[in-house]
Scaffold this motif. Structure first.
Motif, PDB file in Angstrom:
ATOM      1  N   ALA A 157       0.849  -1.192   0.000  1.00 51.13           N
ATOM      2  CA  ALA A 157       0.000   0.000   0.000  1.00 51.13           C
ATOM      3  C   ALA A 157       0.890   1.250   0.000  1.00 51.13           C
ATOM      4  O   ALA A 157       2.023   1.207   0.495  1.00 51.13           O
ATOM      5  CB  ALA A 157      -0.893  -0.002   1.229  1.00 51.13           C
ATOM      6  N   HIS A 158       0.405   2.337  -0.581  1.00 48.77           N
ATOM      7  CA  HIS A 158       1.189   3.580  -0.621  1.00 48.77           C
ATOM      8  C   HIS A 158       0.376   4.778  -0.158  1.00 48.77           C
ATOM      9  O   HIS A 158      -0.672   5.071  -0.738  1.00 48.77           O
ATOM     10  CB  HIS A 158       1.676   3.853  -2.045  1.00 48.77           C
ATOM     11  CG  HIS A 158       2.597   2.798  -2.560  1.00 48.77           C
ATOM     12  ND1 HIS A 158       3.900   2.680  -2.142  1.00 48.77           N
ATOM     13  CD2 HIS A 158       2.378   1.781  -3.417  1.00 48.77           C
ATOM     14  CE1 HIS A 158       4.454   1.643  -2.734  1.00 48.77           C
ATOM     15  NE2 HIS A 158       3.559   1.068  -3.519  1.00 48.77           N
ATOM     16  N   PRO A 159       0.865   5.490   0.862  1.00 50.21           N
ATOM     17  CA  PRO A 159       0.204   6.722   1.304  1.00 50.21           C
ATOM     18  C   PRO A 159       0.662   7.886   0.418  1.00 50.21           C
ATOM     19  O   PRO A 159       1.680   8.514   0.694  1.00 50.21           O
ATOM     20  CB  PRO A 159       0.714   6.886   2.743  1.00 50.21           C
ATOM     21  CG  PRO A 159       2.069   6.234   2.739  1.00 50.21           C
ATOM     22  CD  PRO A 159       2.025   5.140   1.702  1.00 50.21           C
ATOM     23  N   CYS A 181       4.895   9.552  -2.685  1.00 48.53           N
ATOM     24  CA  CYS A 181       4.533   8.619  -1.628  1.00 48.53           C
ATOM     25  C   CYS A 181       5.143   9.142  -0.336  1.00 48.53           C
ATOM     26  O   CYS A 181       6.300   9.558  -0.323  1.00 48.53           O
ATOM     27  CB  CYS A 181       5.069   7.218  -1.927  1.00 48.53           C
ATOM     28  SG  CYS A 181       4.571   6.040  -0.649  1.00 48.53           S
ATOM     29  N   GLN A 229       5.768   7.422   2.289  1.00 52.62           N
ATOM     30  CA  GLN A 229       6.661   6.422   2.880  1.00 52.62           C
ATOM     31  C   GLN A 229       8.061   6.907   2.504  1.00 52.62           C
ATOM     32  O   GLN A 229       8.409   6.971   1.314  1.00 52.62           O
ATOM     33  CB  GLN A 229       6.339   5.065   2.245  1.00 52.62           C
ATOM     34  CG  GLN A 229       6.576   3.867   3.110  1.00 52.62           C
ATOM     35  CD  GLN A 229       8.019   3.377   3.097  1.00 52.62           C
ATOM     36  OE1 GLN A 229       8.942   4.125   2.775  1.00 52.62           O
ATOM     37  NE2 GLN A 229       8.203   2.131   3.467  1.00 52.62           N
ATOM     38  N   HIS A 273      10.166   5.011   0.021  1.00 52.33           N
ATOM     39  CA  HIS A 273       9.627   4.988  -1.336  1.00 52.33           C
ATOM     40  C   HIS A 273       9.895   6.325  -2.029  1.00 52.33           C
ATOM     41  O   HIS A 273      10.315   6.370  -3.179  1.00 52.33           O
ATOM     42  CB  HIS A 273       8.124   4.707  -1.315  1.00 52.33           C
ATOM     43  CG  HIS A 273       7.790   3.358  -0.748  1.00 52.33           C
ATOM     44  ND1 HIS A 273       6.506   2.914  -0.619  1.00 52.33           N
ATOM     45  CD2 HIS A 273       8.588   2.357  -0.284  1.00 52.33           C
ATOM     46  CE1 HIS A 273       6.509   1.694  -0.091  1.00 52.33           C
ATOM     47  NE2 HIS A 273       7.761   1.340   0.129  1.00 52.33           N
ATOM     48  N   PHE A 330       9.709   7.529  -5.933  1.00 52.68           N
ATOM     49  CA  PHE A 330       8.257   7.670  -5.954  1.00 52.68           C
ATOM     50  C   PHE A 330       7.852   9.134  -5.757  1.00 52.68           C
ATOM     51  O   PHE A 330       7.284   9.517  -4.734  1.00 52.68           O
ATOM     52  CB  PHE A 330       7.646   6.797  -4.863  1.00 52.68           C
ATOM     53  CG  PHE A 330       6.206   6.394  -5.070  1.00 52.68           C
ATOM     54  CD1 PHE A 330       5.268   7.274  -5.596  1.00 52.68           C
ATOM     55  CD2 PHE A 330       5.781   5.114  -4.721  1.00 52.68           C
ATOM     56  CE1 PHE A 330       3.951   6.899  -5.771  1.00 52.68           C
ATOM     57  CE2 PHE A 330       4.464   4.722  -4.892  1.00 52.68           C
ATOM     58  CZ  PHE A 330       3.548   5.616  -5.421  1.00 52.68           C
TER      59      PHE A 330
HETATM   60 CU   LIG Z   1       4.979   4.103  -1.152  1.00 53.78          CU
END
Ligand SMILES: [Cu+2]
Length: 444
Positions: free
Chosen positions: A375-377, A427, A429, A432, A437
């Motif tokens: 999952a990616h915030p 993202c 994270q 990431h 990202f």
């Molecule tokens: Cu991510």
């Protein structure tokens, strides 16, 4: 101390130059700190004004503020004002053109805070494999932007930040040898569970919790034994349908405002549902007046976290014309055993990602197509978007600046491009983001 005054004043040109000589509304010092989360458990990190979280910055919507930031560390830093619709030059992203704050220097940031609600501020630099940098540190704090009028139908307002400490690199995954970040210690605000002041309540009180997941990398599920949360806002924005739930889920950088009705006298634990994190410190005690004894934990029932529960169904007001669809495909590029994975948006990693091109006041539908198994915030700076479809389920009335896009899943959001200037999409994270990202949104 011989500090170079880096820039007299950044930002709103309309503010008379005399303003810069005035006392700022807020002052932040970025500096090393050690704090005791529990007896003999000392965390050494970098924070704002020596406190975890940093000072609560309370502002009034539409009333300009000046914040002076001193970087008392030996590394260049940058503070991002997360969730505010402000100019790129003060937003706090080097990619958008905000100047970095060099070591041992200061800068002033002037902007007009909006929209109202629970916002926050945090370090916005690259960390890579250096886990003593960026969002791995204690550089985070709440901003609360007061609306012009507020119902205020609660008895206590409490700000809670969830955080992990002592990060280390581990080749954790079962299915591959990719490098991940793991943590030794956990807190809510600056204390481990059972080692800080409890939240003291009386029966019948309505307690408004403003909760932030300040994690660099981990999505959290939290619950409060014996009680439910009534979710009233997400990422600071009131939700269409306030609703009671047994547990909250927050990706890194997400906020939830929830009201808890104190109707179960006793001594309880509010904490992470993950036993390792909660027992490692991610929790806080709720203590009713006159009650004593060991705080109790009860795991919440199986209840799937679902953004659409707080939204209306399909929106009816799209008659003005269909938004332009902007597909954004997220994929992982395995970089090799014991290497950090690379992330791509539409096949490319930052800084090579294609910019997202928008026109001022245009209406866009960003289609987040997550083809990876994590999952990616994802976060869009300087704008608010509205959730319109989560894994095929239509919704409306939930406005956010971060959304967790499930593994192998699609999320669609609508955006009115109403704040011209370079805008970072990434993202949240940290690992990431640092490994590709990110993309820029440009107004053309
Ligand atoms: Cu991510």
């Amino acid at each position: 101390m011989n500090r170079r005054h880096f820039l007299a004043s950044l930002g709103v040109a309309a503010i008379p130059s005399l303003r810069a000589a005035d006392k700022p509304d807020f002052t932040l010092h970025i500096a090393p700190v050690s704090f005791e989360i529990a007896p003999r458990k000392i965390v050494k990190t970098i924070a704002y004004n020596g406190s975890i979280p940093g000072p609560l910055l309370r502002m009034k919507e539409g009333r300009p503020v000046t914040i002076e930031v001193f970087n008392d560390t030996g590394d260049a830093e940058l503070v991002h004002w997360h969730g505010l619709q402000i100019p790129s030059v003060v937003d706090g992203s080097r990619e958008e053109g905000t100047p970095m704050l060099p070591p041992h220097s200061s800068a002033r940031y002037t902007f007009t805070p909006k929209p109202s609600g629970t916002r926050w501020y945090h370090s916005h630099v690259m960390a890579g494999r250096n886990l003593k940098r960026a969002t791995y540190t204690g550089q985070f704090g709440f901003i609360y932007i007061e609306p012009r009028s507020e119902p205020g139908n609660y008895d206590q307002e409490i700000f809670l930040a969830l955080k992990e400490w002592e990060p280390y690199l581990s080749s954790g995954g079962v299915d591959d040898d990719s490098i991940e970040v793991a943590y030794n210690l956990f807190t809510v605000n600056d204390r481990a569970l059972g080692h800080g002041e409890p939240i003291r309540v009386k029966p019948g009180q309505r307690v408004l919790l403003r909760i932030l997941n300040a994690s660099a990398t981990v999505t959290r599920r939290i619950a409060i034994a014996g009680h439910k949360f009534r979710v009233v806002a997400m990422d600071g924005n009131p939700v269409a349908v306030p609703k009671e739930v047994q547990a909250l889920e927050l990706g890194p950088a997400e906020r939830i405002d929830a009201i808890v009705e104190m109707n179960q006298p006793g001594v309880w634990i509010l904490g992470a549902t993950d036993d390792h994190a909660r027992e490692g410190g991610m929790g806080i005690v709720i203590e009713y007046a006159g009650q004593s004894g060991e705080p109790r934990w009860l795991p919440p029932g199986e209840e799937r976290w679902d953004y659409t529960a707080f939204g209306n169904g399909t929106r009816a007001d799209l008659a003005a014309g269909a938004p332009e669809r902007v597909p954004l495909v997220f994929e992982k590029k395995f970089a090799g055993h014991h290497w950090v994975d690379k992330w791509t948006i539409n096949g490319k990693s930052f800084p090579k990602t294609d910019p997202i091109r928008v026109k001022a006041n245009g209406h866009y539908r960003l289609v987040f197509d997550n083809r990876s198994d994590e999952a990616h915030p994802v976060h869009l700076h300087r704008h608010t978007f509205e959730l319109v479809k989560i894994a095929g389920v239509p919704t409306s009335g939930v406005r956010k600046d971060v959304v967790v896009v499930g593994a192998k899943s699609q999320t669609e959001v609508d955006l009115i491009a109403n704040n011209p200037g370079l805008t970072l999409f990434h993202c949240h994270q940290q690992m990431h983001m640092d490994y590709g990202f990110m993309a820029l949104m440009e107004y053309v």
